[in-house]
Design an enzyme around this catalytic site. Structure first.
Site, mmCIF file in Angstrom:
data_model
loop_
_atom_site.group_PDB
_atom_site.id
_atom_site.type_symbol
_atom_site.label_atom_id
_atom_site.label_comp_id
_atom_site.label_asym_id
_atom_site.label_seq_id
_atom_site.Cartn_x
_atom_site.Cartn_y
_atom_site.Cartn_z
ATOM 1 C CG LEU A 295 -1.934 -1.077 1.398
ATOM 2 C CD1 LEU A 295 -2.600 -1.000 2.765
ATOM 3 C CD2 LEU A 295 -2.980 -0.940 0.296
ATOM 4 C CB THR A 353 8.645 -4.605 2.728
ATOM 5 O OG1 THR A 353 7.761 -5.488 3.396
ATOM 6 C CG2 THR A 353 8.540 -4.823 1.215
ATOM 7 C CE LYS A 357 10.033 -4.902 7.160
ATOM 8 N NZ LYS A 357 8.900 -4.922 8.087
ATOM 9 N N GLY A 426 9.226 -13.560 14.008
ATOM 10 C CA GLY A 426 9.786 -13.152 12.717
ATOM 11 C C GLY A 426 10.168 -11.681 12.726
ATOM 12 C CE1 TYR A 532 -1.295 -4.119 4.609
ATOM 13 C CE2 TYR A 532 0.370 -4.427 6.299
ATOM 14 C CZ TYR A 532 0.031 -4.294 4.970
ATOM 15 O OH TYR A 532 0.996 -4.317 4.001
ATOM 16 N N GLY A 553 -3.951 -3.618 12.453
ATOM 17 C CA GLY A 553 -2.719 -3.533 11.666
ATOM 18 C C GLY A 553 -2.660 -2.301 10.783
HETATM 19 P P1 NAP Z 1 7.816 -13.632 9.231
HETATM 20 O O1 NAP Z 1 9.161 -13.053 9.508
HETATM 21 O O2 NAP Z 1 7.664 -14.620 8.160
HETATM 22 O O3 NAP Z 1 7.284 -14.321 10.600
HETATM 23 C C1 NAP Z 1 6.060 -15.004 10.641
HETATM 24 C C2 NAP Z 1 5.797 -15.520 12.035
HETATM 25 O O4 NAP Z 1 4.509 -16.141 11.995
HETATM 26 C C3 NAP Z 1 6.783 -16.574 12.513
HETATM 27 O O5 NAP Z 1 7.064 -16.329 13.856
HETATM 28 C C4 NAP Z 1 6.012 -17.881 12.324
HETATM 29 O O6 NAP Z 1 6.339 -18.879 13.287
HETATM 30 C C5 NAP Z 1 4.581 -17.433 12.602
HETATM 31 N N1 NAP Z 1 3.591 -18.324 11.983
HETATM 32 C C6 NAP Z 1 3.343 -18.461 10.680
HETATM 33 N N2 NAP Z 1 2.359 -19.348 10.489
HETATM 34 C C7 NAP Z 1 1.972 -19.799 11.725
HETATM 35 C C8 NAP Z 1 1.006 -20.732 12.190
HETATM 36 N N3 NAP Z 1 0.248 -21.388 11.333
HETATM 37 N N4 NAP Z 1 0.888 -20.926 13.537
HETATM 38 C C9 NAP Z 1 1.678 -20.244 14.378
HETATM 39 N N5 NAP Z 1 2.610 -19.356 14.003
HETATM 40 C C10 NAP Z 1 2.764 -19.131 12.692
HETATM 41 O O7 NAP Z 1 6.757 -12.484 8.926
HETATM 42 P P2 NAP Z 1 6.779 -10.959 9.436
HETATM 43 O O8 NAP Z 1 7.548 -10.122 8.493
HETATM 44 O O9 NAP Z 1 7.147 -10.917 10.862
HETATM 45 O O10 NAP Z 1 5.251 -10.550 9.227
HETATM 46 C C11 NAP Z 1 4.238 -11.107 10.053
HETATM 47 C C12 NAP Z 1 2.936 -10.392 9.825
HETATM 48 O O11 NAP Z 1 3.073 -9.014 10.151
HETATM 49 C C13 NAP Z 1 2.495 -10.401 8.361
HETATM 50 O O12 NAP Z 1 1.402 -11.252 8.252
HETATM 51 C C14 NAP Z 1 2.098 -8.983 8.030
HETATM 52 O O13 NAP Z 1 0.724 -8.936 7.659
HETATM 53 C C15 NAP Z 1 2.247 -8.257 9.314
HETATM 54 N N6 NAP Z 1 2.921 -6.960 9.058
HETATM 55 C C16 NAP Z 1 2.244 -5.846 9.414
HETATM 56 C C17 NAP Z 1 2.833 -4.613 9.225
HETATM 57 C C18 NAP Z 1 2.069 -3.362 9.563
HETATM 58 O O14 NAP Z 1 2.571 -2.275 9.322
HETATM 59 N N7 NAP Z 1 0.877 -3.494 10.131
HETATM 60 C C19 NAP Z 1 4.123 -4.507 8.715
HETATM 61 C C20 NAP Z 1 4.789 -5.663 8.358
HETATM 62 C C21 NAP Z 1 4.172 -6.892 8.549
HETATM 63 P P3 NAP Z 1 7.672 -19.753 13.154
HETATM 64 O O15 NAP Z 1 8.792 -18.871 13.615
HETATM 65 O O16 NAP Z 1 7.415 -20.894 14.052
HETATM 66 O O17 NAP Z 1 7.786 -20.118 11.708
#
Ligand code: NAP
Length: 590
Positions: A295, A353, A357, A426, A532, A553
């Site tokens: 976005l 992103t 990062k 993550g 979000y 979010g």
């Molecule tokens: P990431 O680095 O891939 O981390 C994903 C996390 O989700 C990991 O800890 C993973 O666990 C866990 N996970 C995934 N599937 C799961 C499941 N089925 N059950 C339990 N845990 C699960 O992703 P990220 O960059 O941190 O992003 C995460 C979320 O943040 C995204 O979905 C995004 O929508 C949101 N986000 C929001 C903003 C905002 O500004 N609002 C900005 C960036 C991201 P494991 O470690 O065990 O694999």
């Protein structure tokens, strides 16, 4: 001269093509290109050997009736990239060009459309012919040249220019520079066009170099475009480098080349008409999938418009290597270095992103922040008298952290002494843990893979030295209910659209356990979902029903984007505008 905006129209039917030309004018285009390669069959009268008169007349009526100046192109199948493409008799195509180019010398009148009065035929403003076909024989060269330079032509207000063009739908031609020079030297050419598929963002820089060099040498007008998902930048930034025109489609589905934006995207989203050589360039750097759904271009371009900032914000995709973090880092580094080194580009900042990062932090090792990942690049530049841009200083920041901190501060008063549960380990979890613990909150990480959570906790506990900073601990996911948390932040992708099953949602069984854990939390708890898309996630709905205060979010996205905007412009961000744009965009997503 300002860069023109041209809409290509694949002609199948006269009325539909004319309707598209009118729509192109109404959408704000300057020019249309009638692509007649699927319409023109090259058939000739068996007795006279003349071209099919009905087809020629149709093209002439389109030209005469076009509400905008037009290019006529009967693109050879060898250079059409599979969209349209003429593969019939070459000499019939050449005769058609000759006939179109000399149309003004024909004095009879033609009917424009049934009942719409009589129109004199006249030639198109441009004819586009491929350089490879042009140089195939002296005969072709002579006939095409005559089509645009015939001394007997009687032209009162329209002269026809020849666009000599070259296309490569695979990659950058090895002899691109030589080819471009040769096209420039052809006396009959009034415009030179090259287009090739970009394999990476860096290919755009080569387009910019050729355009910039052409402008500085005062050569014939040039169209230079990189195609494909990595080439959008060349299409949007054509005015910065003096490109003669850029192509844009009327509708998403009607593009004639991969990576082509729509006219409205160019004008409304990227503010094409206001782009000048000194316009600052910003963008979101991420994997092609991440930037395609971002976005950020919507909010930052609207923000620049709102405060009158001379900047444009683009998607900047870089291919990652899923099997090698090192290769991912190397392609990030090579691309970012090349973008920063380019003297005409003026890259002034970027959002970074997934999955870069951590790569940004490593790249900017001189600017280490305790978070261990960064999402913002801020570039201080200056321009010399020759309009070359120099990078004076580069800084990195993590506005995900500052956004989490600002939102929780607002909800909890102050984070110091509070207990925060972070679900996930993550990239976003990393920003959330640091945001809270560095402000004095005790943070407990709950993650599916506990070893990942432990590594994060160890890393941050080593950095949290001051007495007013909190500590980080780890618990299994099913211990969340027992946490005496003041706030819980979902930093997993659970609930995200496009995440898991065919409908694009995490499955009920994926969500059941974390939701049950979350619902067992004490009632004063603030539940914060970083996901979000969708805005109203399954977890947020459950939390609201349970009576928790919630933070969504979108609020986080807006907060981190606003912090970036202020870093880049030095001005407060129009947050209400950002918020409205995000919620509207997400409400129409399927
Ligand atoms: P990431 O680095 O891939 O981390 C994903 C996390 O989700 C990991 O800890 C993973 O666990 C866990 N996970 C995934 N599937 C799961 C499941 N089925 N059950 C339990 N845990 C699960 O992703 P990220 O960059 O941190 O992003 C995460 C979320 O943040 C995204 O979905 C995004 O929508 C949101 N986000 C929001 C903003 C905002 O500004 N609002 C900005 C960036 C991201 P494991 O470690 O065990 O694999």
């Amino acid at each position: 001269m300002p860069t023109l905006l041209c809409v290509p129209i694949l002609v199948h039917d006269e009325a539909a093509a004319m309707a598209d030309a009118l729509a192109a004018r109404d959408a704000g285009a300057d020019l249309v290109e009638f692509r007649i390669d699927e319409f023109f069959t090259g058939s000739t009268d068996s007795a006279s050997g003349e071209l099919d008169d009905a087809q020629v007349k149709t093209v002439l009526r389109l030209v005469a009736g076009s509400p905008l100046p037009c290019i006529v192109t009967c693109r050879s199948a060898t250079e059409s990239g599979g969209v349209g493409g003429y593969g019939d008799d070459e000499m019939a195509r050449v005769s058609l060009y000759e006939r179109l180019g000399t149309a003004a010398s024909v004095s009879d009148t033609r009917s424009h459309a049934p009942g719409s009065g009589e129109l004199k035929e006249h030639p198109p403003r441009y004819l586009d012919f491929e350089y490879a076909a042009y140089t195939r024989s002296a005969n072709i060269r002579q006939k095409i040249s005559l089509g645009v330079t015939h001394p007997a032509q009687v032209r009162r207000d329209v002269t026809t220019g020849l666009i000599l063009s070259t296309h490569d739908f695979d990659s950058r031609p090895v002899d691109l520079t030589r080819r471009v020079l040769k096209m420039q030297q052809e006396p009959a050419a009034s415009v030179v066009k090259f287009a090739f598929r970009a394999r990476s963002l860096r290919d755009n820089l080569e387009v910019f170099d050729l355009l910039q060099d052409n402008r500085e040498r005062g050569e014939k007008p040039m169209i230079g475009l990189a195609m494909g998902e990595f080439g959008l930048m060349s299409r949007v930034l054509a005015p910065k480098f003096g490109g003669f025109l850029t192509f844009a489609s009327l509708r998403k589905a009607s593009t004639t080349a991969p990576g082509q934006p729509t006219v409205r995207e160019l004008i409304d989203l990227y503010r094409f008409r206001s782009i000048k050589p000194a316009t600052k360039v910003y963008g979101v750097i991420g994997s092609p999938a991440a930037v395609a759904h971002s976005l950020s271009p919507l909010v930052h371009n609207a923000g620049f418009e709102a405060i009158g900032w001379d900047g444009v914000y683009l998607p900047l995709p870089i291919a990652a290597d899923d099997s090698s973090d090192e290769n991912t880092y190397l392609s990030f580094k090579a691309t970012l270095d090349a973008l920063l080194d380019h003297e005409g580009l003026g890259l002034a900042g970027a959002s970074v992103t997934m999955p870069f990062k951590e790569a940004l932090c490593r790249w900017a090792s001189w600017d280490t922040h305790a978070e261990g990942s960064a999402n913002t690049l801020l570039v201080h530049t200056s321009w010399d008298v020759d309009s070359h841009c120099h990078v004076d200083r580069v800084l990195t920041r993590n506005t995900d952290s500052s956004a989490v901190r600002a939102l929780l501060d607002a909800a909890l008063g102050h984070l110091s002494g509070k207990t925060v549960g972070v679900v996930g380990a993550g990239g976003v979890a990393r920003a959330a843990v640091w945001a809270c613990a560095s402000r004095g909150a005790n943070v407990c990480i709950f993650n599916r893979r506990p070893e990942r959570a432990q590594a994060l906790a160890d890393r941050y506990n080593q950095k949290l030295h001051r007495g007013d900073q909190g500590r980080v601990s780890v618990e299994p996911l099913d211990a969340l209910r027992a946490a005496r948390a003041d706030a819980v932040i979902n930093c997993t992708s659970l609930g995200m659209r496009g995440g898991k099953n065919e409908q694009g949602h995490s499955t009920a069984s994926d969500l059941a356990a974390p939701v049950a854990e979350m619902l067992a939390l004490p009632e004063h708890c603030v539940f914060f979902d970083t996901v979000y898309n969708p805005v109203d996630t399954p977890m947020l709905r459950a939390a609201r029903e349970r009576g928790f205060r919630t933070i969504d979010g979108v609020s986080m996205f807006v907060e981190q984007a606003a912090a970036q905007f202020t870093l880049w412009t030095g001005q407060p961000a129009p947050k209400a505008l950002f918020e409205r744009i995000c919620r509207e965009a997400l409400s129409v997503e399927k």
